[in-house]
Motif scaffolding. Structure first.
Motif, short mmCIF file in Angstrom:
data_model
loop_
_atom_site.label_atom_id
_atom_site.label_comp_id
_atom_site.label_asym_id
_atom_site.label_seq_id
_atom_site.Cartn_x
_atom_site.Cartn_y
_atom_site.Cartn_z
N VAL A 161 -57.68 15.94 44.76
CA VAL A 161 -57.01 15.21 45.85
C VAL A 161 -55.81 15.99 46.35
O VAL A 161 -55.61 16.16 47.56
CB VAL A 161 -56.57 13.80 45.38
N LYS A 162 -55.01 16.52 45.44
CA LYS A 162 -53.78 17.22 45.83
C LYS A 162 -54.08 18.53 46.56
O LYS A 162 -53.26 19.00 47.35
CB LYS A 162 -52.91 17.46 44.59
N ASP A 163 -55.25 19.11 46.31
CA ASP A 163 -55.63 20.32 47.04
C ASP A 163 -55.98 20.01 48.50
O ASP A 163 -55.86 20.87 49.37
CB ASP A 163 -56.83 20.99 46.37
N ILE A 164 -56.43 18.80 48.76
CA ILE A 164 -56.90 18.44 50.10
C ILE A 164 -55.84 17.67 50.89
O ILE A 164 -55.68 17.87 52.10
CB ILE A 164 -58.19 17.58 49.99
N LEU A 165 -55.09 16.81 50.21
CA LEU A 165 -54.15 15.91 50.89
C LEU A 165 -52.72 16.36 50.64
O LEU A 165 -52.28 16.41 49.48
CB LEU A 165 -54.34 14.48 50.38
N PRO A 166 -51.96 16.69 51.68
CA PRO A 166 -50.56 17.11 51.48
C PRO A 166 -49.69 15.94 51.02
O PRO A 166 -50.01 14.77 51.25
CB PRO A 166 -50.13 17.59 52.88
N THR A 167 -48.58 16.27 50.39
CA THR A 167 -47.60 15.25 50.02
C THR A 167 -46.81 14.84 51.25
O THR A 167 -47.02 15.38 52.35
CB THR A 167 -46.68 15.76 48.91
N ILE A 168 -45.89 13.92 51.10
CA ILE A 168 -45.12 13.45 52.25
C ILE A 168 -44.18 14.55 52.75
O ILE A 168 -43.51 15.21 51.95
CB ILE A 168 -44.32 12.17 51.88
N PRO A 169 -44.12 14.78 54.06
CA PRO A 169 -43.31 15.90 54.59
C PRO A 169 -41.80 15.63 54.45
O PRO A 169 -41.36 14.49 54.38
CB PRO A 169 -43.70 15.93 56.08
N ASP A 170 -41.03 16.73 54.43
CA ASP A 170 -39.57 16.63 54.35
C ASP A 170 -39.00 15.82 55.52
O ASP A 170 -38.05 15.04 55.34
CB ASP A 170 -38.94 18.02 54.34
N LYS A 171 -39.53 16.03 56.71
CA LYS A 171 -39.03 15.32 57.89
C LYS A 171 -39.17 13.81 57.74
O LYS A 171 -38.28 13.04 58.10
CB LYS A 171 -39.75 15.80 59.15
N SER A 172 -40.30 13.38 57.18
CA SER A 172 -40.52 11.94 56.96
C SER A 172 -39.54 11.39 55.93
O SER A 172 -39.04 10.27 56.07
CB SER A 172 -41.96 11.70 56.52
N VAL A 173 -39.27 12.18 54.89
CA VAL A 173 -38.32 11.75 53.87
C VAL A 173 -36.93 11.57 54.48
O VAL A 173 -36.22 10.59 54.20
CB VAL A 173 -38.28 12.75 52.70
#
Length: 439
Positions: free
Chosen positions: A403-415
């Motif tokens: 999953v982590k290879d395909i789906l990025p984590t939450i972006p810095d801008k969103s944080v």
């Protein structure tokens, strides 16, 4: 000539007595004539000026009235669009206009043993104890563990949008699959779910991320159905526990245009409503307590697909506020509100803040009743500034390497934006404490 005889000159002379004016009489006569002429000229001149002026003024007045009516119509449209009224404005207006009269403060609060409200801004213990249980960490863990070993045997249309599907597992358990072409919608759904867990909001159904892989036992029985649905392999999906017995949920009256605020005095007024018996009152307050969490949650995530949808479309359809709320459902057997379809949260919704922020702020700016646990968590998150670390930690912990290879984590801008919105919610809570706290 009959009875008429001409008079002799002497007779005319005797009848006529010539006027004899003294010098001062002549002067008065001249002045009188001059005054009469002047008066007549003045009246004529005045009438000559006033008649056109009256016409012009009347004409201008009609034009002004027309312009004013157009302006009012425009302003009414604007007011309908962004709902300018708010409870703080009303309070400040009455206090400034009538300094010796405070309509709000003259309302007697319920006694403490009623426990409907605590400290002026929190739902009381009576309401907290009556709230439906919802879905907390234990139920999320159970679903996560179940899906790890689950085998799907049936897939059919259902669960909302076109490419979503309802799947049935070997033991009859059902789940909803959210499939999207855009990865950020999957991210939005997942990280909104994580945020709800952090805030201890129990109104989101248990969810997890999986990848479409026809060799995985989860999917291998569904090859034909997956092909028919036009799903691509190696795509991330959100798999959510199917919740049955759901009804639509409407927007409460206190959040509609005529009222559109919720504070302790609104609850006090409800207690005086003779139409509501005690059972109906508690049921209403249970719903409003969940709405207070919903307003905060949707503001933090900038969810476009729920109440903002109604507020935005109100400018074209004034009846839309009476329609069921978009992507909100109520469990028939427990009055639990389900916050459905959160895919616009934290990413897509943030990109459109310039256009929709006014609608996001409408309800938050007029909310002054909160669940104490939600307030405590908001204050903690503001103080520590660690929401990004928490969301990314959950993502790393709960998902496989695939999953982590395909789906990025939450972006810095969103944080960054999320931290700003947490601060805004915290400021709203402080404002409410200042206006409504009992201390």
């Amino acid at each position: 000539m009959g009875y008429f005889r001409a008079k002799t000159t002497s007779q005319w002379d005797s009848d006529i007595k010539p006027l004899q004016f003294k010098p001062n009489h002549t002067s008065v006569y001249k002045n009188f004539c001059l005054l009469s002429v002047t008066f007549a000229f003045s009246v004529g001149f005045t009438l000559g000026i006033l008649i056109p002026l009256v016409y012009i003024k009347s004409h201008n007045a009609n034009e002004t009235e027309s312009i004013l009516n157009e302006t009012l119509a425009t302003n009414t449209s604007v007011i309908k669009t962004i709902f300018l009224n708010n409870s703080y404005g009303y309070m400040n207006y009455t206090r400034n206009k009538f300094p010796s009269v405070s309509f709000v403060e003259n309302i007697k609060e319920p006694s403490s043993d009623e426990q409907l409200i605590e400290d002026g801004i929190y739902w009381g213990r009576t309401i907290e104890r009556a709230l439906p249980e919802g879905y907390h960490d234990k139920k999320h863990v159970i679903w996560e563990d179940y899906v790890k070993n689950a085998i799907a045997v049936k897939m059919e249309n259902g669960c909302g949008r076109m490419q979503n599907r309802l799947i049935t597992f070997q033991d009859g358990t059902k789940g909803c699959v959210r499939y999207r072409q855009n990865t950020d919608q999957i991210q939005g759904e997942l990280f909104s779910f994580y945020l709800a867990k952090i805030l201890n909001i129990p109104n989101l159904a248990p969810s997890t991320i999986r990848v479409i892989n026809l060799n995985d036992p989860l999917w291998r029985n569904l090859r034909n159905e997956i092909a028919s649905a036009q799903w691509n392999s190696n795509r991330p999906i959100v798999l959510t526990q199917f919740i049955s017995n759901l009804n639509s949920a409407n927007i409460p009256n206190v959040f509609k245009p005529v009222e559109r605020h919720l504070n302790k005095f609104d609850v006090i007024n409800m207690t005086k409503n003779e139409v509501l018996d005690s059972g109906d009152l508690i049921k209403t307050l249970i719903e409003l307590a969940q709405w207070s969490d919903l307003i905060i949650f949707d503001y933090l995530t900038a969810n476009l697909d729920r109440i903002v949808n109604n507020l935005y479309n109100y400018q074209w359809n004034a009846n839309i506020m009476d329609a069921p709320a978009h992507n909100l459902a109520r469990k028939a057997n427990s009055d639990l509100l389900l916050f459905l379809d959160n895919e616009s949260g934290l990413l897509h919704g943030y990109r459109l803040l310039k256009k929709y922020e006014v609608y996001h702020s409408i309800l938050l700016d007029n909310l002054c009743l909160f669940r104490r646990q939600t307030v405590d968590k908001i204050k903690e998150l503001k103080s520590k500034g660690n929401i990004g670390h928490m969301l990314r930690g959950m993502f790393e912990k709960l998902n496989s390497e695939t999953v982590k290879d395909i789906l990025p984590t939450i972006p810095d801008k969103s944080v960054k934006i999320l931290n700003e919105r947490i601060e805004k919610v915290s400021n709203q809570i402080s404002k409410c404490e200042s206006n409504f706290s009992n201390s």
